[in-house]
Design a protein around this motif. Structure first.
Motif, mmCIF file in Angstrom:
data_model
loop_
_atom_site.group_PDB
_atom_site.id
_atom_site.type_symbol
_atom_site.label_atom_id
_atom_site.label_comp_id
_atom_site.label_asym_id
_atom_site.label_seq_id
_atom_site.Cartn_x
_atom_site.Cartn_y
_atom_site.Cartn_z
ATOM 1 N N MET A 1 -49.504 13.787 13.595
ATOM 2 C CA MET A 1 -48.581 12.687 13.775
ATOM 3 C C MET A 1 -47.322 13.239 14.455
ATOM 4 N N SER A 2 -46.889 12.592 15.516
ATOM 5 C CA SER A 2 -45.697 13.055 16.237
ATOM 6 C C SER A 2 -44.432 12.623 15.505
ATOM 7 N N PHE A 3 -43.340 13.243 15.871
ATOM 8 C CA PHE A 3 -42.067 12.893 15.243
ATOM 9 C C PHE A 3 -41.731 11.427 15.491
ATOM 10 N N GLU A 4 -41.993 10.948 16.693
ATOM 11 C CA GLU A 4 -41.691 9.554 17.016
ATOM 12 C C GLU A 4 -42.475 8.597 16.116
ATOM 13 N N GLU A 5 -43.736 8.902 15.862
ATOM 14 C CA GLU A 5 -44.543 8.063 14.970
ATOM 15 C C GLU A 5 -44.014 8.121 13.540
ATOM 16 N N ILE A 6 -43.626 9.295 13.105
ATOM 17 C CA ILE A 6 -43.062 9.456 11.758
ATOM 18 C C ILE A 6 -41.781 8.636 11.647
ATOM 19 N N ASP A 8 -40.780 6.042 13.464
ATOM 20 C CA ASP A 8 -41.070 4.596 13.501
ATOM 21 C C ASP A 8 -41.655 4.112 12.179
ATOM 22 N N THR A 9 -42.495 4.914 11.564
ATOM 23 C CA THR A 9 -43.162 4.523 10.327
ATOM 24 C C THR A 9 -42.215 4.538 9.134
ATOM 25 N N TYR A 10 -41.336 5.525 9.068
ATOM 26 C CA TYR A 10 -40.564 5.743 7.842
ATOM 27 C C TYR A 10 -39.085 5.379 7.915
ATOM 28 N N TYR A 11 -38.552 5.124 9.103
ATOM 29 C CA TYR A 11 -37.099 4.907 9.194
ATOM 30 C C TYR A 11 -36.606 3.812 8.250
ATOM 31 N N SER A 12 -37.156 2.619 8.321
ATOM 32 C CA SER A 12 -36.616 1.526 7.502
ATOM 33 C C SER A 12 -36.838 1.775 6.018
ATOM 34 N N LYS A 13 -37.937 2.416 5.652
ATOM 35 C CA LYS A 13 -38.177 2.730 4.239
ATOM 36 C C LYS A 13 -37.141 3.725 3.728
ATOM 37 N N ILE A 14 -36.893 4.757 4.516
ATOM 38 C CA ILE A 14 -35.926 5.776 4.125
ATOM 39 C C ILE A 14 -34.520 5.169 4.074
ATOM 40 N N PHE A 15 -34.203 4.305 5.030
ATOM 41 C CA PHE A 15 -32.888 3.663 5.005
ATOM 42 C C PHE A 15 -32.702 2.864 3.718
ATOM 43 N N ARG A 16 -33.711 2.113 3.319
ATOM 44 C CA ARG A 16 -33.581 1.306 2.102
ATOM 45 C C ARG A 16 -33.447 2.193 0.861
ATOM 46 N N VAL A 17 -34.165 3.302 0.837
ATOM 47 C CA VAL A 17 -34.017 4.238 -0.287
ATOM 48 C C VAL A 17 -32.596 4.790 -0.305
ATOM 49 N N CYS A 18 -32.083 5.181 0.842
ATOM 50 C CA CYS A 18 -30.713 5.704 0.916
ATOM 51 C C CYS A 18 -29.708 4.627 0.530
ATOM 52 N N MET A 19 -29.973 3.398 0.908
ATOM 53 C CA MET A 19 -29.089 2.293 0.543
ATOM 54 C C MET A 19 -29.064 2.138 -0.980
ATOM 55 N N THR A 35 -31.487 12.866 7.254
ATOM 56 C CA THR A 35 -32.858 13.088 6.777
ATOM 57 C C THR A 35 -33.793 13.329 7.948
ATOM 58 N N PHE A 36 -33.706 12.476 8.976
ATOM 59 C CA PHE A 36 -34.622 12.625 10.109
ATOM 60 C C PHE A 36 -34.288 13.822 10.987
ATOM 61 N N ILE A 37 -33.053 14.252 10.981
ATOM 62 C CA ILE A 37 -32.711 15.498 11.674
ATOM 63 C C ILE A 37 -33.410 16.656 10.969
ATOM 64 N N THR A 38 -33.362 16.662 9.639
ATOM 65 C CA THR A 38 -34.029 17.704 8.863
ATOM 66 C C THR A 38 -35.542 17.653 9.079
ATOM 67 N N VAL A 39 -36.109 16.439 9.060
ATOM 68 C CA VAL A 39 -37.556 16.294 9.288
ATOM 69 C C VAL A 39 -37.919 16.868 10.655
ATOM 70 N N TRP A 40 -37.147 16.538 11.660
ATOM 71 C CA TRP A 40 -37.415 17.032 13.015
ATOM 72 C C TRP A 40 -37.331 18.554 13.066
ATOM 73 N N GLN A 41 -36.297 19.112 12.419
ATOM 74 C CA GLN A 41 -36.104 20.559 12.445
ATOM 75 C C GLN A 41 -37.185 21.309 11.671
ATOM 76 N N LYS A 42 -37.710 20.713 10.605
ATOM 77 C CA LYS A 42 -38.636 21.419 9.723
ATOM 78 C C LYS A 42 -40.071 20.906 9.785
#
Length: 158
Positions: A1-6, A8-19, A35-42
């Protein structure tokens, strides 16, 4: 799975958790971005020992907890008088009230209910939090009861 797919799939879910943790739209957006900067880096270090979603939710939880620790260490400054307190335009009142009620819960309860609202499986929540699945089920039930009671206090507004 590419970073872009990750992303697109998880951004809104992660935002709601952070909210759910931050109870502030701008801070939640900042922590989501971190969070997504860390995901991209690691991403190349991800070992597939758990689902990618579990890994990302764990990173988000850690970022939120660190941000809350920083926030608690630093006393809040005064808001400039010229700024207006505006709600995000596309957020309805009941959702804001839900986040307000979630923000009043203890830290572990906020984590659990935020993940539950994102439909993360309870087994994954158990892995993320380090609690047993049975404990998660009990906590989810109790948290829902607490939120229901808190929501009823505000009910006349709606």
């Amino acid at each position: 799975m590419s970073f872009e797919e990750i992303y697109d799939t998880y951004y809104s879910k992660i935002f709601r958790v952070c909210m759910g943790y931050m109870n502030d739209h701008d801070r939640a957006r900042d922590v989501t971005q971190d969070t997504f900067i860390t995901v991209w880096q690691k991403l190349d270090q991800f070992r597939n020992e758990s689902a990618i979603g579990t890994w990302i939710f764990r990173i988000a939880s850690n970022h939120c907890l660190r941000q809350l620790e920083k926030q608690n260490r630093m006393p809040p400054g005064e808001m400039p008088a010229e700024l207006e307190d505006k709600a995000p335009p596309d957020t309805e009142g009941q959702v804001q009230l839900l986040y307000k009620c979630i923000a009043q819960l203890p830290e572990i309860d906020r984590i659990i209910i935020s993940l539950e609202l994102e439909e993360v499986k309870q087994a994954e929540i158990a892995c993320i939090t380090g609690l047993s699945e049975t404990n998660i089920r009990v906590k989810v039930y109790r948290i829902k009861e607490k939120l229901s009671q808190k929501f009823k206090k505000y009910e006349p507004q709606y």
